[in-house]
Design an enzyme around this catalytic site. Structure first.
Site, PDB file in Angstrom:
ATOM      1  N   SER A 835      -2.983  72.639 -13.137  1.00  0.00           N
ATOM      2  CA  SER A 835      -3.759  73.720 -13.763  1.00  0.00           C
ATOM      3  C   SER A 835      -3.232  74.099 -15.140  1.00  0.00           C
ATOM      4  CB  SER A 835      -3.742  74.964 -12.854  1.00  0.00           C
ATOM      5  OG  SER A 835      -2.422  75.448 -12.691  1.00  0.00           O
ATOM      6  N   LYS A 878      -3.984  84.658  -9.895  1.00  0.00           N
ATOM      7  CA  LYS A 878      -3.840  84.521 -11.344  1.00  0.00           C
ATOM      8  C   LYS A 878      -4.470  85.699 -12.064  1.00  0.00           C
ATOM      9  CE  LYS A 878      -3.585  79.472 -11.157  1.00  0.00           C
ATOM     10  NZ  LYS A 878      -4.170  78.179 -11.530  1.00  0.00           N
TER      11      LYS A 878
END
Length: 933
Positions: A835, A878
């Site tokens: 990511s 996140k």
């Protein structure tokens, strides 16, 4: 002891021969008659030939006329034609391994030397049936005993054998020879003077006589009388001695002091050296004393033996008596019908268990129970198979066959209970309410397998207990972290020692219902050892299609687990095996944002901690700013476990502060004494004014009441403790965390990314800088403990960045001519995951174009070589990390828009989120500020 006497003390009857035909009654004859109970004096009048080794009254021995006797008796009698014993000055030397031979006693020995045995036989034929019997000395250099020592003696010849013999022995008459067994009769003492021949050993000897002594000496008489008394006590201890004395008295005419001493030493159980000392002693008085000492030791040993035997007999008799009484007691109770035997009682207990629920027990299980009960009746209670069968029936009848708890399908009540115990966790609560709603519509519940995944401290384990309370189900928890034995799940075979069923059978027996809520903790940490793979064993347990007939190895009968609600917990689902993960419904618990932690701390943690510490609400005040500072600077993890520890730490210090204040505000000892004195004076004044008018008495009472009221108000004057952001350091110390944002405005080549860890989400910076520049020196250097996936992402990012730079029309040879260093800070922490591609490309382009990225921007996502942005996981974590770091703008892949939309409004509030599917969109968002400028 009798065996010892039979074997080592000659194993023959004693026979002491006398040489005179006259008979005189002695004190010892009276002792013998009193012991034996024999009143026939003729028993003591038989006289046989014997040499007198101690007679000083005549110069030679007298040969008595003897009657003809049969076999062995005739062999022991020496005819008148044989030489006198005094004539034998050269004799064969016979070694005695165990004890010396005393005059007047029989002794059998075994002669292994053929030459020596032949010489003895020849001596008897020549009418010289005499030999010398000498005790063998112990070999100081050898540890051999018993038969080994005898073998060593048989191997000795000549001088070696002579050196091993004691110098003083006994002239022995050879009574009989049968094979290698020779029967000896002792006559008188001998001393070896010299060796004549070696094989067989023949020696010259001197005949020893006792030293002269005074028969009328008082000391000698007293010693002999004490010896006679001790002999009487010894003879009373055993019937064996009586039999020996019976035989002995048939061959004796009279006793004197020397023979009395020899007799006492011969029947004692002393060792051979002590007996040899008596044999060598020629002083009659000293010999009497030595013999008396040996007999006294014999009596002392006998007393110890009697005390030991008595103690053992008492113990055995007590235990036997108790056993007999218990057996009689059981028989009486059985006849009266008060108690049955063990097998009947055990069988009745098992039948009492199954009779109330006999209709609910499956037929195949009931059949097994009946067969085992019949088997139990046929087994002995003391056999091991009986215990195995009894334990098996104990488990089989203790399970709740068909016994289900009444579930509560009230959705509103369940919602209230879940909200009381946990704040947030909307996804989990909705799933449980859905389960209850389906059960209410169907009228019955069904088992499910739910897996709660998330970082530590978010309430995965505690929510399982709340679900059980909301459903009105019994709760059972067991952890499988580190479990490596399949038998913990499936049970042991009954043939093993200490076999037990698996955890599920133990669970059903413990809760008493067939539909509990079972919480399987730490399922992502299952181990694997030599005893099998527990993860594979869990497949049958957690499969709704298979657990209706779950088979435990111990019970060996199918168990229905289809009504059991399984709730599993895990930190990372990636470590759970695929087939096992496929059987579970995953409900992720991402963690808590700051607002949720504030509510949890205020409504749950603070309240519980305050009650646990004994602090009242009005005694303490913790401000919101203190809790906010505590959350942001001390407890940034996704869960609230660390937050709970810090709150407990605060309240412990508050409790100590309150106790110290109370101790300081208590009146001193001096003050209490003065108050007591004032009270006493008031009482005396009251007593003195009893005769005065009532108004005065009323005034005094008012004064006392006023003083008491003021005393009662003093403890309430305790200062209230207040905790705010300013004094928070005094309670929990200095802040642990600092701001995750290292830059208000990121420099060129630095971009903030979003990452996911087992502890929740976090932000991290990706930094790039130019190391070296030159024609054709383009290269990429990576640091920061990057995993293989991130290393590949960096290489892809380097390639895509060159392509993007060329596509934007910039004629910039930066990447071709520059060596670039890419670093991810916090190098001690390993980092990996798919990511970070977007962040790496943006960092490289920022360095190549010398542009700053947009302020308060964070991004996440993986990019292909063609620039397509791929979806990622951990959107909620996140997002929470971005809010915690003060990020205003977030870039997510377009495929994650659905995940973001499912987040709670308070999580999404105040964020500018962009969803992209191509990196060109990220380029425009990241550098739009510079373009506008």
């Amino acid at each position: 002891m009798l065996k010892a006497l039979r074997s080592s003390r000659f194993a023959t009857t004693t026979s002491y021969l006398h040489s005179t035909s006259r008979h005189a009654s002695s004190p010892f004859h009276g002792v013998l008659r009193s012991v034996l109970g024999d009143r026939n004096p003729k028993l003591f009048q038989r006289v046989f030939f014997c040499s007198d080794s101690s007679s000083d009254e005549s110069g030679s021995d007298t040969v008595s006329a003897v009657e003809e006797a049969e076999s062995e008796s005739a062999a022991a009698i020496v005819p008148a034609a044989i030489k006198k014993p005094d004539d034998f000055l050269t004799v064969l030397a016979l070694p005695l391994p165990h004890r010396p031979l005393f005059p007047g006693f029989y002794m059998p020995i075994y002669v292994k030397d053929p030459k020596l045995l032949a010489a003895l036989v020849e001596s008897r034929k020549r009418h010289a049936p005499y030999a010398g019997a000498f005790l063998v000395k112990d070999d100081p250099g050898s540890e051999a005993t018993g038969s080994d020592a005898e073998k060593d003696i048989d191997e000795l010849k000549g001088k070696e054998l002579l050196n091993r013999l004691h110098g003083v022995g006994t002239l022995a008459q050879i009574s009989s020879i049968q094979g290698d067994q020779v029967i000896l009769i002792g006559h008188r003492r001998l001393r070896i003077t010299e060796m004549v021949s070696e094989d067989p050993l023949t020696v010259k000897v001197d005949h020893l006589k006792d030293l002269a002594y005074n028969k009328d000496d008082d000391v000698t008489k007293a010693t002999s009388f004490e010896l006679i008394t001790t002999l009487r006590d010894v003879l009373k201890t055993s019937s064996l001695w009586r039999d020996q004395v019976q035989t002995y008295n048939q061959h004796i005419g009279d006793f004197n002091y020397p023979r009395l001493a020899d007799f006492g030493a011969a029947i004692s159980g002393s060792n051979k050296l002590q007996c040899q000392q008596v044999l060598e002693e020629l002083d009659v008085h000293k010999r009497l004393r030595l013999s008396l000492e040996l007999l006294k030791k014999e009596m002392e040993i006998h007393r110890i033996q009697e005390s030991i035997a008595k103690a053992i007999e008492e113990k055995i008799s007590t235990e036997q008596r108790r056993f007999l009484l218990n057996e009689q007691y059981k028989a009486i109770k059985k006849e009266l019908g008060l108690e049955t035997d063990d097998k009947t009682a055990v069988t009745d207990k098992f039948r009492d268990r199954i009779d109330p629920n006999k209709e609910k027990i499956p037929p195949h299980v009931l059949q097994v129970i009946e067969e085992e009960l019949k088997k139990l009746q046929l087994l002995e209670a003391s056999s091991s198979e009986f215990n195995v069968t009894r334990n098996y029936l104990d488990w089989l009848t203790a399970l709740p066959w068909g016994n289900y708890s009444d579930e509560n399908f009230d959705v509103l009540r369940a919602q209230q209970i879940l909200d009381e115990d946990h704040y947030g966790l909307t996804d989990v609560k909705e799933r449980i309410l859905e389960f209850i709603a389906v059960g209410k519509l169907r009228g019955t519940s069904q088992g499910k397998i739910i897996c709660l995944s998330g970082p530590p401290g978010v309430g995965k384990t505690s929510i399982g207990r709340s679900i059980a309370r909301a459903l009105n189900r019994e709760f059972y928890r067991f952890s499988v972290g580190g479990l490596s034995d399949v038998a913990e799940i499936k049970g042991h075979r009954r043939t093993y020692i200490g076999a037990m069923p698996g955890k599920m059978v133990q669970c059903l027996k413990s809760v008493g219902t067939a539909n509990p809520l079972v919480l399987i903790d730490e399922i992502d940490k299952l181990g694997r050892g030599h005893t099998g793979d527990p993860a594979s064993a869990m497949l049958e347990l957690l499969d709704p299609e298979q657990n209706a007939n779950f088979l435990d190895h111990y019970l060996d009968v199918p168990i229905d687990l289809s009504k059991v609600l399984f709730v599993c917990t895990a930190n990372v689902v990636e470590t759970i095996p695929g087939p096992l993960l496929d059987r579970m419904e995953i409900i992720p618990i991402a963690g808590y944002i700051t607002d949720e932690k504030m509510h949890i701390a205020r409504d749950y943690l603070e309240k519980n901690t305050r009650d646990a510490c004994g602090v009242k609400p009005e005694q303490v005040e913790v401000s919101d700013s203190a809790l906010l500072s505590l959350i942001e600077n001390y407890c940034r993890e996704a869960g609230v476990r660390s937050l709970q520890k810090q709150i407990e730490k605060i309240y412990r210090k508050i409790a100590l502060q309150l106790v110290r204040q109370r101790a300081q505000n208590e009146p001193s000892v001096l003050g209490s004494e003065s108050t007591q004195g004032a009270t006493e004076s008031t009482q005396s004044a009251t007593e003195s004014k009893e005769s005065e008018p009532c108004s005065d008495t009323t005034e005094v009472a008012e004064v006392v009441e006023t003083d008491q009221a003021s005393d009662l108000k003093e403890p309430e004057a305790i200062e209230r403790v207040s905790v705010d952001e300013k004094n928070l350091v005094d309670y929990v110390g200095k802040p642990i965390f600092h701001a995750e944002r290292m830059y208000d405005q990121t420099p060129v080549g630095v971009v903030m990314g979003l990452a996911w860890t087992a502890m929740g989400g976090s932000t991290l910076y990706i930094e790039t800088t130019q190391v070296e520049q030159g024609e054709g020196k383009g290269a990429l250097h990576l640091t920061g403990q990057l995993g293989d996936v991130m290393k590949e992402s960096a290489q892809i990012a380097h390639t895509v960045a060159r392509a993007i730079l060329a596509a934007k029309g910039h004629e910039n040879p930066f990447f071709a001519n520059s060596k670039v260093h890419l670093h991810v800070p916090a190098g001690a922490t390993p980092k990996d995951g798919p990511s970070a591609g977007c962040t790496m490309i943006t960092s490289l382009l920022s360095l190549a174009t010398n542009k700053h990225v947009k302020k308060d921007l964070a991004m996440t996502g993986e990019v292909t070589l063609t620039g397509r942005v791929l979806p990622i996981g951990g959107v909620k974590e996140k997002t929470i990390a971005a809010r915690r770091s003060g990020v205003k703008t977030i870039i997510f892949p377009l495929a994650n828009k659905r995940d973001f939309d499912e987040l709670a409004p308070n999580v999404k509030e105040g964020l500018d989120v962009h969803f992209v599917d191509d990196y060109n969109q990220i380029y425009d968002l990241a550098f739009e500020t510079e373009t506008e400028k």
